[in-house]
Write a protein that holds these residues in place. Structure first.
Motif, PDB file in Angstrom:
ATOM      1  N   ASP A 184       0.830  -1.207   0.000  1.00 47.34           N
ATOM      2  CA  ASP A 184       0.000   0.000   0.000  1.00 47.34           C
ATOM      3  C   ASP A 184       0.866   1.260   0.000  1.00 47.34           C
ATOM      4  OD1 ASP A 184      -2.331  -1.495   0.011  1.00 47.34           O
ATOM      5  OD2 ASP A 184      -2.438  -1.559   2.207  1.00 47.34           O
ATOM      6  N   ASP A 185       1.957   1.227   0.752  1.00 47.15           N
ATOM      7  CA  ASP A 185       2.849   2.396   0.818  1.00 47.15           C
ATOM      8  C   ASP A 185       3.883   2.398  -0.302  1.00 47.15           C
ATOM      9  OD1 ASP A 185       1.542   3.189   3.099  1.00 47.15           O
ATOM     10  OD2 ASP A 185       2.996   2.277   4.465  1.00 47.15           O
ATOM     11  N   GLY A 186       4.045   1.255  -0.973  1.00 44.91           N
ATOM     12  CA  GLY A 186       5.057   1.167  -2.024  1.00 44.91           C
ATOM     13  C   GLY A 186       6.467   1.220  -1.475  1.00 44.91           C
ATOM     14  N   SER A 187       6.721   0.476  -0.381  1.00 48.74           N
ATOM     15  CA  SER A 187       8.050   0.500   0.240  1.00 48.74           C
ATOM     16  C   SER A 187       8.443  -0.886   0.708  1.00 48.74           C
ATOM     17  CB  SER A 187       8.083   1.476   1.424  1.00 48.74           C
ATOM     18  OG  SER A 187       7.238   1.027   2.470  1.00 48.74           O
ATOM     19  N   MET A 188       9.728  -1.067   0.906  1.00 52.38           N
ATOM     20  CA  MET A 188      10.274  -2.353   1.342  1.00 52.38           C
ATOM     21  C   MET A 188      11.487  -2.086   2.231  1.00 52.38           C
ATOM     22  SD  MET A 188      11.661  -5.479  -1.070  1.00 52.38           S
ATOM     23  CE  MET A 188      12.730  -4.382  -2.024  1.00 52.38           C
ATOM     24  N   ASP A 189      11.502  -2.667   3.416  1.00 46.75           N
ATOM     25  CA  ASP A 189      12.637  -2.517   4.330  1.00 46.75           C
ATOM     26  C   ASP A 189      13.711  -3.529   3.967  1.00 46.75           C
ATOM     27  OD1 ASP A 189      11.407  -0.502   5.767  1.00 46.75           O
ATOM     28  OD2 ASP A 189      10.479  -1.876   7.194  1.00 46.75           O
ATOM     29  N   VAL A 190      14.928  -3.030   3.755  1.00 45.70           N
ATOM     30  CA  VAL A 190      16.052  -3.904   3.409  1.00 45.70           C
ATOM     31  C   VAL A 190      17.251  -3.549   4.277  1.00 45.70           C
ATOM     32  CG1 VAL A 190      15.318  -4.282   1.029  1.00 45.70           C
ATOM     33  CG2 VAL A 190      16.788  -2.338   1.560  1.00 45.70           C
ATOM     34  N   TYR A 191      18.126  -4.537   4.468  1.00 43.25           N
ATOM     35  CA  TYR A 191      19.350  -4.313   5.240  1.00 43.25           C
ATOM     36  C   TYR A 191      20.419  -3.849   4.263  1.00 43.25           C
ATOM     37  CZ  TYR A 191      22.762  -4.915   8.948  1.00 43.25           C
ATOM     38  OH  TYR A 191      23.713  -4.682   9.907  1.00 43.25           O
ATOM     39  N   ARG A 192      20.734  -2.562   4.342  1.00 38.67           N
ATOM     40  CA  ARG A 192      21.571  -1.930   3.345  1.00 38.67           C
ATOM     41  C   ARG A 192      23.043  -2.327   3.464  1.00 38.67           C
ATOM     42  NH1 ARG A 192      18.826   0.112  -1.023  1.00 38.67           N
ATOM     43  NH2 ARG A 192      17.329   1.734  -0.455  1.00 38.67           N
ATOM     44  N   LYS A 193      23.770  -1.985   2.430  1.00 36.61           N
ATOM     45  CA  LYS A 193      25.214  -2.222   2.397  1.00 36.61           C
ATOM     46  C   LYS A 193      25.924  -1.463   3.512  1.00 36.61           C
ATOM     47  CE  LYS A 193      29.134  -1.976  -0.806  1.00 36.61           C
ATOM     48  NZ  LYS A 193      29.559  -1.555  -2.170  1.00 36.61           N
ATOM     49  N   LYS A 194      25.345  -0.337   3.939  1.00 32.40           N
ATOM     50  CA  LYS A 194      25.943   0.471   5.001  1.00 32.40           C
ATOM     51  C   LYS A 194      25.638  -0.077   6.396  1.00 32.40           C
ATOM     52  CE  LYS A 194      22.011   3.634   4.477  1.00 32.40           C
ATOM     53  NZ  LYS A 194      21.597   4.933   3.943  1.00 32.40           N
ATOM     54  N   GLN A 195      25.139  -1.319   6.462  1.00 34.71           N
ATOM     55  CA  GLN A 195      24.939  -2.041   7.716  1.00 34.71           C
ATOM     56  C   GLN A 195      23.815  -1.462   8.571  1.00 34.71           C
ATOM     57  OE1 GLN A 195      27.003  -4.793   7.851  1.00 34.71           O
ATOM     58  NE2 GLN A 195      27.685  -3.989   5.901  1.00 34.71           N
ATOM     59  N   GLN A 196      22.736  -1.057   7.946  1.00 33.08           N
ATOM     60  CA  GLN A 196      21.565  -0.613   8.695  1.00 33.08           C
ATOM     61  C   GLN A 196      20.314  -0.807   7.849  1.00 33.08           C
ATOM     62  OE1 GLN A 196      22.786   3.535   9.251  1.00 33.08           O
ATOM     63  NE2 GLN A 196      21.165   4.200   7.848  1.00 33.08           N
ATOM     64  N   TRP A 197      19.160  -0.918   8.547  1.00 29.83           N
ATOM     65  CA  TRP A 197      17.897  -1.091   7.846  1.00 29.83           C
ATOM     66  C   TRP A 197      17.438   0.238   7.266  1.00 29.83           C
ATOM     67  CZ3 TRP A 197      15.515  -5.658   6.858  1.00 29.83           C
ATOM     68  CH2 TRP A 197      15.998  -6.777   7.535  1.00 29.83           C
ATOM     69  N   ASP A 198      16.836   0.162   6.093  1.00 26.22           N
ATOM     70  CA  ASP A 198      16.381   1.370   5.431  1.00 26.22           C
ATOM     71  C   ASP A 198      15.227   1.003   4.499  1.00 26.22           C
ATOM     72  OD1 ASP A 198      16.242   3.989   4.694  1.00 26.22           O
ATOM     73  OD2 ASP A 198      18.029   3.975   3.424  1.00 26.22           O
ATOM     74  N   ALA A 199      14.389   1.983   4.182  1.00 31.52           N
ATOM     75  CA  ALA A 199      13.251   1.744   3.292  1.00 31.52           C
ATOM     76  C   ALA A 199      13.662   1.978   1.846  1.00 31.52           C
ATOM     77  CB  ALA A 199      12.094   2.651   3.667  1.00 31.52           C
ATOM     78  N   ALA A 200      13.323   1.026   0.989  1.00 37.42           N
ATOM     79  CA  ALA A 200      13.537   1.163  -0.454  1.00 37.42           C
ATOM     80  C   ALA A 200      12.179   1.339  -1.126  1.00 37.42           C
ATOM     81  CB  ALA A 200      14.246  -0.072  -1.007  1.00 37.42           C
ATOM     82  N   SER A 201      12.166   2.068  -2.225  1.00 37.58           N
ATOM     83  CA  SER A 201      10.917   2.341  -2.933  1.00 37.58           C
ATOM     84  C   SER A 201      10.517   1.168  -3.818  1.00 37.58           C
ATOM     85  CB  SER A 201      11.066   3.598  -3.790  1.00 37.58           C
ATOM     86  OG  SER A 201      11.339   4.725  -2.994  1.00 37.58           O
ATOM     87  N   LEU A 202       9.215   0.932  -3.889  1.00 35.41           N
ATOM     88  CA  LEU A 202       8.657  -0.047  -4.817  1.00 35.41           C
ATOM     89  C   LEU A 202       7.844   0.727  -5.850  1.00 35.41           C
ATOM     90  CD1 LEU A 202       7.391  -2.849  -2.383  1.00 35.41           C
ATOM     91  CD2 LEU A 202       9.487  -2.848  -3.743  1.00 35.41           C
ATOM     92  N   PRO A 203       8.376   0.978  -7.036  1.00 42.89           N
ATOM     93  CA  PRO A 203       7.644   1.729  -8.048  1.00 42.89           C
ATOM     94  C   PRO A 203       6.456   0.941  -8.587  1.00 42.89           C
ATOM     95  CG  PRO A 203       9.702   0.895  -8.940  1.00 42.89           C
ATOM     96  CD  PRO A 203       9.722   0.585  -7.471  1.00 42.89           C
TER      97      PRO A 203
END
Length: 412
Positions: free
Chosen positions: A230-249
């Motif tokens: 619904d929000d068009g987002s996905m939480d992923v564990y980034r290369k910089k060693q922290q969780w962050d939201a990525a966009s789902l177009p």
């Protein structure tokens, strides 16, 4: 232990401690860097002992001494000779030689801090002199999916998934239960592959952030609880060693939503992209059901009720492992071949996962510039400018052409 006592130790005695310091996860046991560094340290140790190199190479220990190489044997001449060895006739690319040497150099610097060595010999100019010049390119995958390749692959997986889902959902009521299960399995696999391709093609998420990395326990693969359609987002564990939201177009939402409806996972903690490997799932199912108290004969009877173990995992809520990053490469190899995607690349004969990210980078830089692209790619603007410098160079070339045309026009 005093620095003097450390210097008498064998080189290999320091490796495990160094790798733990550089590794990821609990106990420093995971991470790609640890695995790659361990490989190069082992090669370095073999070379110092005389097990690698040409026929005349006997190692760094004096010929009249019978022992393993230790830290007393190391100086800048040793690292100079190793740099020469890496750049010899092994057929390694310039940047690969640089990369391999950096692993050894990083360990050398750590040894100085820990008291094994008195100086960072590997970084001295004389030691590094034999290394080939860095041409500015990074070793590995530099492929970028073109718009034509992206459309060809997404069109193929979309048609394949639509056909499989239709074949399953239009089965007659009197279809044999096992045949119906087989059709559902085929639909699930095709829908999973479609969702995976669309995510790789349009989100620019790194494949290591999306799927399971066996060398890093923190990267267990994205789960349904990490996704908000619904929000068009996905939480992923980034290369910089922290969780962050990525966009789902938008192009990604529909494949993911229809795939989830078809799968109907028993829990949100299920992986979005589970493995379909039969051998892996068979072992996983047997172990899980045994842990639940079932006897081997009962387990096999239960498995026989299903056409595929994946369907049993859904029925019994046995959460399977995610696809690995290597598994994704195998899937893309298969799909690229099936879809007859036109590929002309010196290293890959298929659309590699990272190429999807680089392809989206090309699109974003051209459409919105480096600042927006950097935010979407989760990179610094400086790095994005460096990696996509060819775009700016082309644009500047167009500007130069226009300027020349204008000058020539005025001159006439």
């Amino acid at each position: 232990m005093t620095p003097r006592e450390r210097s008498d130790q064998s080189l290999a005695s320091s490796f495990e401690r160094y790798l733990q310091d550089k590794g990821k996860g609990r106990g420093g046991d995971g991470g790609n860097y640890r695995r790659n560094a361990a490989r190069e340290l082992e090669r370095f140790a073999e070379w110092t002992a005389g097990d690698r190199g040409n026929d005349d190479w006997t190692g760094i220990v004096p010929d009249d001494v019978d022992r393993e190489p230790n830290f007393d044997d190391l100086d800048e001449r040793v690292f100079r000779e190793y740099a020469r060895h890496l750049g010899g006739d092994r057929g390694l690319k310039q940047n690969t030689v640089q990369t391999y040497y950096r692993y050894i150099s990083a360990w050398c610097g750590w040894c100085v801090n820990e008291g094994y060595l008195e100086a960072h010999y590997a970084q001295r100019a004389s030691a590094m002199a034999p290394l080939p010049e860095d041409d500015g390119r990074k070793p590995g995958d530099q492929q970028a999916w073109t718009s034509e390749q992206r459309h060809a692959l997404t069109r193929h997986v979309d048609e394949r998934a639509r056909d499989a889902v239709e074949a399953y959902t239009t089965l007659s009521q009197d279809t044999d239960p096992l045949d119906k299960q087989r059709a559902r399995y085929a639909a699930l696999k095709a829908a999973r592959d479609r969702a995976l391709v669309f995510v790789l093609a349009y989100t620019a998420v790194r494949v290591g952030e999306l799927l399971r990395d066996p060398n890093d326990p923190r990267r267990r693969g994205v789960r349904w609880e990490d996704i908000s359609l619904d929000d068009g987002s996905m939480d992923v564990y980034r290369k910089k060693q922290q969780w962050d939201a990525a966009s789902l177009p938008d192009p990604v939402i529909s494949p993911l939503r229809s795939y989830r409806q078809l799968m109907d996972p028993p829990a949100d903690r299920w992986p979005v992209f589970p493995t379909f490997d039969q051998r892996t799932l068979a072992t996983h199912v047997r172990e899980e059901l045994a842990d639940r108290g079932l006897q081997p004969d009962v387990i096999e009877e239960r498995r026989d009720e299903f056409a595929r173990d994946l369907l049993l995992t859904l029925e019994e809520d046995i959460r399977p492992p995610s696809i690995t990053t290597d598994g994704a490469r195998s899937i893309l190899q298969r799909l690229s071949e099936e879809g007859k995607v036109d590929i002309d690349h010196p290293k890959h004969d298929y659309l590699a996962p990272h190429g999807g990210r680089r392809g989206m980078g090309e699109v974003l830089v051209r459409a919105f510039g480096y600042t927006v692209a950097a935010r979407y790619l989760d990179n610094s603007e400086e790095m994005v400018r460096e990696r996509y410098s060819h775009i700016e160079a082309g644009e500047l070339g167009d500007v130069a052409t226009e300027a020349l045309d204008e000058v020539d026009h005025i001159g006439t």
